[in-house]
Write an enzyme that holds these catalytic residues in place. Structure first.
Site, PDB file in Angstrom:
ATOM      1  CB  SER A 174     -70.973 -66.992  -5.456  1.00  0.00           C
ATOM      2  OG  SER A 174     -69.735 -66.958  -5.859  1.00  0.00           O
ATOM      3  CB  SER A 197     -68.979 -65.792  -8.470  1.00  0.00           C
ATOM      4  OG  SER A 197     -70.052 -66.664  -8.594  1.00  0.00           O
ATOM      5  CE  LYS A 210     -67.055 -66.021  -3.528  1.00  0.00           C
ATOM      6  NZ  LYS A 210     -67.158 -66.532  -4.876  1.00  0.00           N
TER       7      LYS A 210
HETATM    8  N1  GLN Z   1     -73.591 -68.301 -10.644  1.00  0.00           N
HETATM    9  C1  GLN Z   1     -72.959 -69.244 -11.160  1.00  0.00           C
HETATM   10  C2  GLN Z   1     -73.079 -70.483 -10.688  1.00  0.00           C
HETATM   11  O1  GLN Z   1     -74.014 -70.650  -9.919  1.00  0.00           O
HETATM   12  C3  GLN Z   1     -71.475 -68.468 -11.204  1.00  0.00           C
HETATM   13  C4  GLN Z   1     -70.881 -69.128  -9.807  1.00  0.00           C
HETATM   14  C5  GLN Z   1     -69.625 -68.618  -9.605  1.00  0.00           C
HETATM   15  O2  GLN Z   1     -68.891 -67.959 -10.520  1.00  0.00           O
HETATM   16  N2  GLN Z   1     -68.638 -69.177  -8.663  1.00  0.00           N
HETATM   17  O3  GLN Z   1     -72.334 -71.722 -10.598  1.00  0.00           O
END
Ligand code: GLN
Length: 496
Positions: free
Chosen positions: A163, A187, A88
């Protein structure tokens, strides 16, 4: 021709050691797959999982080959030697670009290795490239990437989730054997669920955050994504451990009291169902069917499944969307155009800061910085930030009770990973709240700090495509071992 669709990290390792193919041949096969499927620059004509492929992949493979040969000659086992991974874009690899898919870090080159990367390098892993993500890990679809949207390999008109969408899509489309994501509120697990692969959010602190760009520091953790539970376990074991560079890091083993029940007592672990949290019309009926089928399977396998109560879990999403932006607003303050990345000149020194941030942060990043600054501002600190932290403690207490022998005494809790399957590209971009609702089941594990895994557990037929459904298992602090054992059982993987 190597059939990448059949390979796992475990089988690839066997083939490498037997000499069926070399690390270089394996790396080349993955580079060819990326060239064929990922769609080139900005992923326009394909999946778009990668923001960039490294130029030294084959050279990395040649280094790994030496470890494989040492193992073949009777040396120690290197389960990750020569294994191609996607990383990532918020995890640092020395000398390589890392941008969190943000324009504000355009041109930034990582000056050091994240601890997780350092460990994987020592294990002989081969890094293929930078996986796409929502900017600074904020989002659930990669549509907040400043560069491209990653498409779901099962249906290119749908999102891969986020994400860590690039990481999950790369694995699902056989463009990497495993991947690293980061999980602040789901994410790793949500994109794994959408793409039909396995994703682990480990115990908070079990993998060092050193070299992971911070989003919400009390929630963030690096997590592995792969095609099997056994593979995820291998990646987790390679990265875990206390680290002098991260004061919040821990050795998970210190949190384990006793072996998994089955080992000692002959009694299977008990699985809890937070029933009250699963009613209502917000959950897709096919997801609920898959959920019931997973429970039935666990019962068949001899597990006890019982209903439990987590009375405050319904507040999790509200708590998360106060605590997380508060931490985001402070963590993102460092991107000022002076120290790293892009810079836009203003009339004065302070104007430089406003110009740079206004120009190079995307909408969602700006939205969360503003929300976070608001909940931390003097008139609202108690009403929002302190209140959210107080409720976070109540949620932690609910989980402690669920796992404690004096409480419900369960070893794991099961829910779906997400309320529905992957949605269409563009479907939720103008409605951030509907995007936030996708996180309903995942944010709790981050608030509490416990580990949780997403397992592929069924499909829903939509528009003639088979879209994957994921189930989430959550266990107590440090009990990744329970998640691996249950996950292997559910997916029918032989215990390693
Ligand atoms: N979808 C969640 C958010 O938008 C989780 C993001 C994450 O785990 N980095 O914050």
């Amino acid at each position: 021709m190597i059939d990448l669709s059949k390979l796992t990290i475990q089988t690839a390792h066997e083939f490498l050691v037997k000499g069926d193919f070399t690390a270089r041949e394996l790396a080349q096969a993955y580079l060819d797959a990326v060239a064929a499927k990922d769609g080139g620059k900005n992923g326009e004509n394909g999946i778009g999982a990668y923001l960039g492929v490294y130029d030294d992949v084959l050279a990395q493979a040649d280094v790994a080959q030496k470890l494989i040969e040492a193992e073949r000659a009777g040396g120690p086992t290197y389960p990750l030697a020569g294994i191609p991974l996607a990383v990532k874009d918020n995890i640092l690899i020395e000398g390589k670009p890392a941008q969190s898919a943000s324009k504000i870090l355009e041109g930034y080159i990582a000056p050091y290795d994240a601890t997780a990367i350092k460990k994987l390098k020592e294990a002989g892993a081969v890094f293929i490239g930078r996986a796409n993500m929502d900017e600074f890990a904020m989002g659930g679809s990669t549509e907040n990437s400043a560069y491209q949207t990653t498409k779901n390999p099962h249906d290119l008109s749908r999102v891969a989730g986020g994400s860590s969408g690039g990481s999950a899509a790369a694995v699902a489309a056989d463009m990497a054997l495993g991947a690293l994501g980061s999980d602040t509120g789901g994410s790793v697990r949500q994109p794994a669920s959408y793409c039909g692969v396995v994703g682990l959010k480990p115990t908070y602190g079990s993998i060092s955050r050193y070299g992971l760009m911070a989003m919400g520091s009390s929630l963030d953790v690096i997590g592995p994504i792969a095609k099997s539970v056994g593979d995820v376990e291998i990646l987790f074991n390679a990265m875990k451990g206390k680290d002098a560079f991260d004061g919040t890091s821990i050795d998970v083993e210190e949190y384990r009291s006793g072996a998994i029940k089955d080992d000692t007592t002959g009694k299977k672990p008990v699985i809890g169902v937070p029933r009250a949290f699963l009613v209502g019309d917000g959950i897709d009926t096919d997801v609920m069917k898959a959920f019931d089928a997973s429970i039935a399977r666990f019962k068949e396998l001899g597990y006890e499944v019982k209903d439990i109560e987590l009375p405050n879990i319904g507040y999790s999403l509200a708590v998360y969307y106060v605590v997380m932006p508060a931490e985001v607003s402070s963590n993102l303050a460092r991107f000022d155009g002076v120290k790293y990345g892009a810079y836009k000149e203003g009339a004065t020194g302070i104007e430089d800061y406003f110009e740079t941030r206004g120009e190079y942060f995307g909408r969602e990043a700006r939205r969360r910085v503003m929300l976070g600054t608001y909940v931390l501002s003097s008139g609202y600190y108690d009403a929002y930030y302190n209140k959210a932290n107080a409720v976070r403690d109540l949620i932690k207490a609910d989980f402690a009770k669920a796992f404690s022998p004096e409480g419900f005494g369960v070893d794991a809790i099961i829910t779906p990973t997400a309320p529905a399957v992957a949605f269409k590209v563009g479907e939720k971009v103008s409605d951030p709240v509907s995007m936030y609702l996708e996180d309903i089941f995942t944010v709790t594990a981050n608030l509490v700090g416990v580990p949780a895994i997403s397992l592929p557990a069924g499909h829903k037929e939509v528009d003639g495509k088979r879209m994957p459904i994921g189930m989430q298992l959550t266990s107590a602090h440090g009990r990744e071992d329970v998640l691996f054992a249950l996950g292997k059982d559910l997916l029918g993987e032989k215990a390693a």
